[in-house]
Design a protein around this motif. Structure first.
Motif, PDB file in Angstrom:
ATOM      1  N   SER A  60     -13.432  13.042  91.457  1.00 45.56           N
ATOM      2  CA  SER A  60     -12.996  12.820  92.828  1.00 45.56           C
ATOM      3  C   SER A  60     -12.199  11.527  92.925  1.00 45.56           C
ATOM      4  CB  SER A  60     -14.199  12.759  93.773  1.00 45.56           C
ATOM      5  OG  SER A  60     -15.084  11.720  93.382  1.00 45.56           O
ATOM      6  N   MET A  61     -11.395  11.419  93.954  1.00 43.78           N
ATOM      7  CA  MET A  61     -10.598  10.220  94.169  1.00 43.78           C
ATOM      8  C   MET A  61     -11.512   9.087  94.614  1.00 43.78           C
ATOM      9  SD  MET A  61      -7.188   9.732  96.554  1.00 43.78           S
ATOM     10  CE  MET A  61      -6.169  10.734  95.448  1.00 43.78           C
ATOM     11  N   TYR A  62     -11.311   7.914  94.039  1.00 43.84           N
ATOM     12  CA  TYR A  62     -12.107   6.744  94.394  1.00 43.84           C
ATOM     13  C   TYR A  62     -11.882   6.424  95.872  1.00 43.84           C
ATOM     14  CZ  TYR A  62     -14.203   2.111  93.655  1.00 43.84           C
ATOM     15  OH  TYR A  62     -15.011   0.994  93.700  1.00 43.84           O
ATOM     16  N   PRO A  63     -12.942   6.247  96.658  1.00 44.48           N
ATOM     17  CA  PRO A  63     -12.779   6.062  98.106  1.00 44.48           C
ATOM     18  C   PRO A  63     -11.823   4.943  98.495  1.00 44.48           C
ATOM     19  CG  PRO A  63     -15.074   6.427  97.578  1.00 44.48           C
ATOM     20  CD  PRO A  63     -14.362   6.308  96.271  1.00 44.48           C
ATOM     21  N   VAL A  64     -11.844   3.823  97.772  1.00 43.68           N
ATOM     22  CA  VAL A  64     -10.945   2.710  98.091  1.00 43.68           C
ATOM     23  C   VAL A  64      -9.492   3.142  97.943  1.00 43.68           C
ATOM     24  CG1 VAL A  64     -10.230   0.389  97.386  1.00 43.68           C
ATOM     25  CG2 VAL A  64     -12.666   0.975  97.460  1.00 43.68           C
ATOM     26  N   GLU A  65      -9.210   3.980  96.953  1.00 41.61           N
ATOM     27  CA  GLU A  65      -7.855   4.470  96.732  1.00 41.61           C
ATOM     28  C   GLU A  65      -7.477   5.545  97.747  1.00 41.61           C
ATOM     29  OE1 GLU A  65      -7.811   5.638  92.614  1.00 41.61           O
ATOM     30  OE2 GLU A  65      -8.752   3.750  92.017  1.00 41.61           O
ATOM     31  N   MET A  66      -8.448   6.324  98.169  1.00 40.37           N
ATOM     32  CA  MET A  66      -8.200   7.358  99.172  1.00 40.37           C
ATOM     33  C   MET A  66      -7.809   6.759 100.519  1.00 40.37           C
ATOM     34  SD  MET A  66     -10.761  10.361 100.541  1.00 40.37           S
ATOM     35  CE  MET A  66     -11.384  10.684  98.887  1.00 40.37           C
ATOM     36  N   ALA A  67      -8.276   5.541 100.796  1.00 38.78           N
ATOM     37  CA  ALA A  67      -8.065   4.934 102.109  1.00 38.78           C
ATOM     38  C   ALA A  67      -6.591   4.814 102.463  1.00 38.78           C
ATOM     39  CB  ALA A  67      -8.743   3.561 102.154  1.00 38.78           C
ATOM     40  N   SER A  68      -5.740   4.486 101.472  1.00 38.25           N
ATOM     41  CA  SER A  68      -4.314   4.323 101.779  1.00 38.25           C
ATOM     42  C   SER A  68      -3.690   5.651 102.182  1.00 38.25           C
ATOM     43  CB  SER A  68      -3.579   3.735 100.572  1.00 38.25           C
ATOM     44  OG  SER A  68      -3.677   4.597  99.451  1.00 38.25           O
ATOM     45  N   LEU A  69      -4.068   6.735 101.526  1.00 39.98           N
ATOM     46  CA  LEU A  69      -3.548   8.055 101.888  1.00 39.98           C
ATOM     47  C   LEU A  69      -4.042   8.480 103.260  1.00 39.98           C
ATOM     48  CD1 LEU A  69      -3.910  10.008  98.524  1.00 39.98           C
ATOM     49  CD2 LEU A  69      -1.845   9.027  99.516  1.00 39.98           C
ATOM     50  N   LEU A  70      -5.308   8.185 103.530  1.00 42.05           N
ATOM     51  CA  LEU A  70      -5.877   8.540 104.821  1.00 42.05           C
ATOM     52  C   LEU A  70      -5.168   7.801 105.949  1.00 42.05           C
ATOM     53  CD1 LEU A  70      -8.184  10.239 106.037  1.00 42.05           C
ATOM     54  CD2 LEU A  70      -9.641   8.213 105.868  1.00 42.05           C
ATOM     55  N   ARG A  71      -4.891   6.529 105.718  1.00 43.94           N
ATOM     56  CA  ARG A  71      -4.195   5.723 106.715  1.00 43.94           C
ATOM     57  C   ARG A  71      -2.780   6.237 106.935  1.00 43.94           C
ATOM     58  NH1 ARG A  71      -5.376   1.189 104.501  1.00 43.94           N
ATOM     59  NH2 ARG A  71      -3.580   1.161 103.103  1.00 43.94           N
ATOM     60  N   LEU A  72      -2.157   6.715 105.876  1.00 42.86           N
ATOM     61  CA  LEU A  72      -0.772   7.151 105.959  1.00 42.86           C
ATOM     62  C   LEU A  72      -0.614   8.527 106.580  1.00 42.86           C
ATOM     63  CD1 LEU A  72       2.209   6.650 105.152  1.00 42.86           C
ATOM     64  CD2 LEU A  72       1.669   7.698 102.947  1.00 42.86           C
ATOM     65  N   ALA A  73      -1.395   9.492 106.103  1.00 43.61           N
ATOM     66  CA  ALA A  73      -1.143  10.894 106.460  1.00 43.61           C
ATOM     67  C   ALA A  73      -2.251  11.549 107.275  1.00 43.61           C
ATOM     68  CB  ALA A  73      -0.893  11.705 105.195  1.00 43.61           C
ATOM     69  N   GLY A  74      -3.408  10.897 107.415  1.00 39.62           N
ATOM     70  CA  GLY A  74      -4.490  11.463 108.218  1.00 39.62           C
ATOM     71  C   GLY A  74      -5.394  12.390 107.423  1.00 39.62           C
ATOM     72  N   PRO A  75      -6.586  12.679 107.977  1.00 40.52           N
ATOM     73  CA  PRO A  75      -7.590  13.445 107.238  1.00 40.52           C
ATOM     74  C   PRO A  75      -7.179  14.874 106.908  1.00 40.52           C
ATOM     75  CG  PRO A  75      -8.273  13.096 109.520  1.00 40.52           C
ATOM     76  CD  PRO A  75      -7.087  12.229 109.291  1.00 40.52           C
ATOM     77  N   ALA A  76      -6.460  15.540 107.794  1.00 46.49           N
ATOM     78  CA  ALA A  76      -6.106  16.943 107.538  1.00 46.49           C
ATOM     79  C   ALA A  76      -5.231  17.067 106.293  1.00 46.49           C
ATOM     80  CB  ALA A  76      -5.402  17.541 108.745  1.00 46.49           C
ATOM     81  N   THR A  77      -4.216  16.221 106.184  1.00 48.97           N
ATOM     82  CA  THR A  77      -3.323  16.279 105.031  1.00 48.97           C
ATOM     83  C   THR A  77      -4.028  15.834 103.757  1.00 48.97           C
ATOM     84  OG1 THR A  77      -1.334  15.970 106.371  1.00 48.97           O
ATOM     85  CG2 THR A  77      -1.184  15.356 104.061  1.00 48.97           C
ATOM     86  N   VAL A  78      -4.844  14.792 103.845  1.00 47.40           N
ATOM     87  CA  VAL A  78      -5.564  14.317 102.664  1.00 47.40           C
ATOM     88  C   VAL A  78      -6.503  15.399 102.143  1.00 47.40           C
ATOM     89  CG1 VAL A  78      -7.271  12.651 101.822  1.00 47.40           C
ATOM     90  CG2 VAL A  78      -5.357  11.879 103.224  1.00 47.40           C
ATOM     91  N   LEU A  79      -7.218  16.068 103.032  1.00 46.06           N
ATOM     92  CA  LEU A  79      -8.114  17.136 102.601  1.00 46.06           C
ATOM     93  C   LEU A  79      -7.335  18.308 102.012  1.00 46.06           C
ATOM     94  CD1 LEU A  79     -10.811  17.126 105.414  1.00 46.06           C
ATOM     95  CD2 LEU A  79     -11.149  16.594 102.992  1.00 46.06           C
ATOM     96  N   GLU A  80      -6.192  18.632 102.589  1.00 44.11           N
ATOM     97  CA  GLU A  80      -5.370  19.710 102.041  1.00 44.11           C
ATOM     98  C   GLU A  80      -4.944  19.379 100.613  1.00 44.11           C
ATOM     99  OE1 GLU A  80      -1.313  22.200 103.150  1.00 44.11           O
ATOM    100  OE2 GLU A  80      -1.710  20.270 104.103  1.00 44.11           O
TER     101      GLU A  80
END
Length: 259
Positions: free
Chosen positions: A141-161
């Motif tokens: 799985s993606m490390y949560p600290v690294e996931m945060a930048s994607l979440l901030r940029l594109a939002g949860p729906a896109t990150v989960l997709e």
């Protein structure tokens, strides 16, 4: 053969190149370490006004982390924590860079490459660029600290997709989902990225830094304090503010000095 982080300067623009020949610029641990150091040093340089990050060649910005070294560098909890602490430090250095940053994306921008691009202020890509993080096929799985930048940029729906399907997005879809700022024809990518850098350099550098600061601060829910509101007028005491007003009234191009 190990990868490297290359740095070149032309006037007020620095170019940081992710280079790992034969591995589509995948980042090994040493590259993460060097990236953090290089970008931190550039951030402290008041002579700079913009930093462009790119991959070596035309095939990839970066195809993620160097999977081959995971069995030796990320095989225990302790080593995994240390590895991702270093990757996180590099990502934070890009995010914290005082100067505006542009990710110039050619080809594959996958996994760790996508994480780096997400930390930049602007992401300009060619039509053939591809984006994703198909790590569900690798079993981690993606490390949560690294996931945060994607979440901030594109939002949860896109990150989960991206993470659940492991699907690779083309440039048009990446633009529609907010992962990139601008898409241009492949032959136009390099000139477009450096034209953008020149536009940034023509502006007041202190103003660029303040705009970065306030955009990030305003993403937090807490109201601005009286002290912060007063601080937003720090430009009143700057030489660049007086130069900008004078140039406008005198109908000439301003010459900003960053003071």
């Amino acid at each position: 053969m190990t990868g490297s982080i290359l740095c070149a300067r032309a006037d007020a623009v620095a170019t940081v190149t992710l280079a790992n020949p034969g591995k589509r610029n995948a980042l090994d641990l040493a590259m993460w370490q060097t990236l953090a150091a290089v970008v931190s040093e550039l951030s402290a340089d008041d002579q700079l006004r913009c930093v462009v990050l790119r991959g070596d060649g035309e095939q990839a910005f970066a195809a993620g982390g160097d999977i081959e070294e995971f069995r030796s560098q990320r095989d225990t909890l302790e080593r995994a924590m240390a590895y991702h602490a270093q990757a996180g430090a590099a990502l934070q250095a890009v995010f914290d860079c005082r100067h505006p940053t542009i990710a110039m994306v050619q080809g594959a921008c996958i996994g760790g490459g996508l994480e780096i691009a997400a930390q930049c202020d602007l992401r300009i890509c060619g039509e053939s660029a591809r984006f994703g993080a198909p790590i569900n096929q690798l079993g981690f799985s993606m490390y949560p600290v690294e996931m945060a930048s994607l979440l901030r940029l594109a939002g949860p729906a896109t990150v989960l997709e991206i993470l659940l399907e492991g699907r690779i997005l083309g440039s048009g879809e990446a633009l529609a989902k907010g992962l990139v700022t601008r898409v241009v024809a492949d032959p136009e990518l390099v000139p477009e990225a450096y034209t953008s850098a020149r536009r940034i350099c023509e502006g007041a550098p202190l103003v660029a830094r303040w705009h970065k600061q306030w955009v990030r601060r305003l993403q937090h829910a807490r109201p601005l304090s009286e002290q912060e509101l007063r601080a937003s007028f720090a430009f009143l005491d700057s030489e660049d503010y007086h130069e900008g007003l004078s140039a406008f009234l005198e109908k000439r191009k301003p010459q900003f000095n960053g003071r």
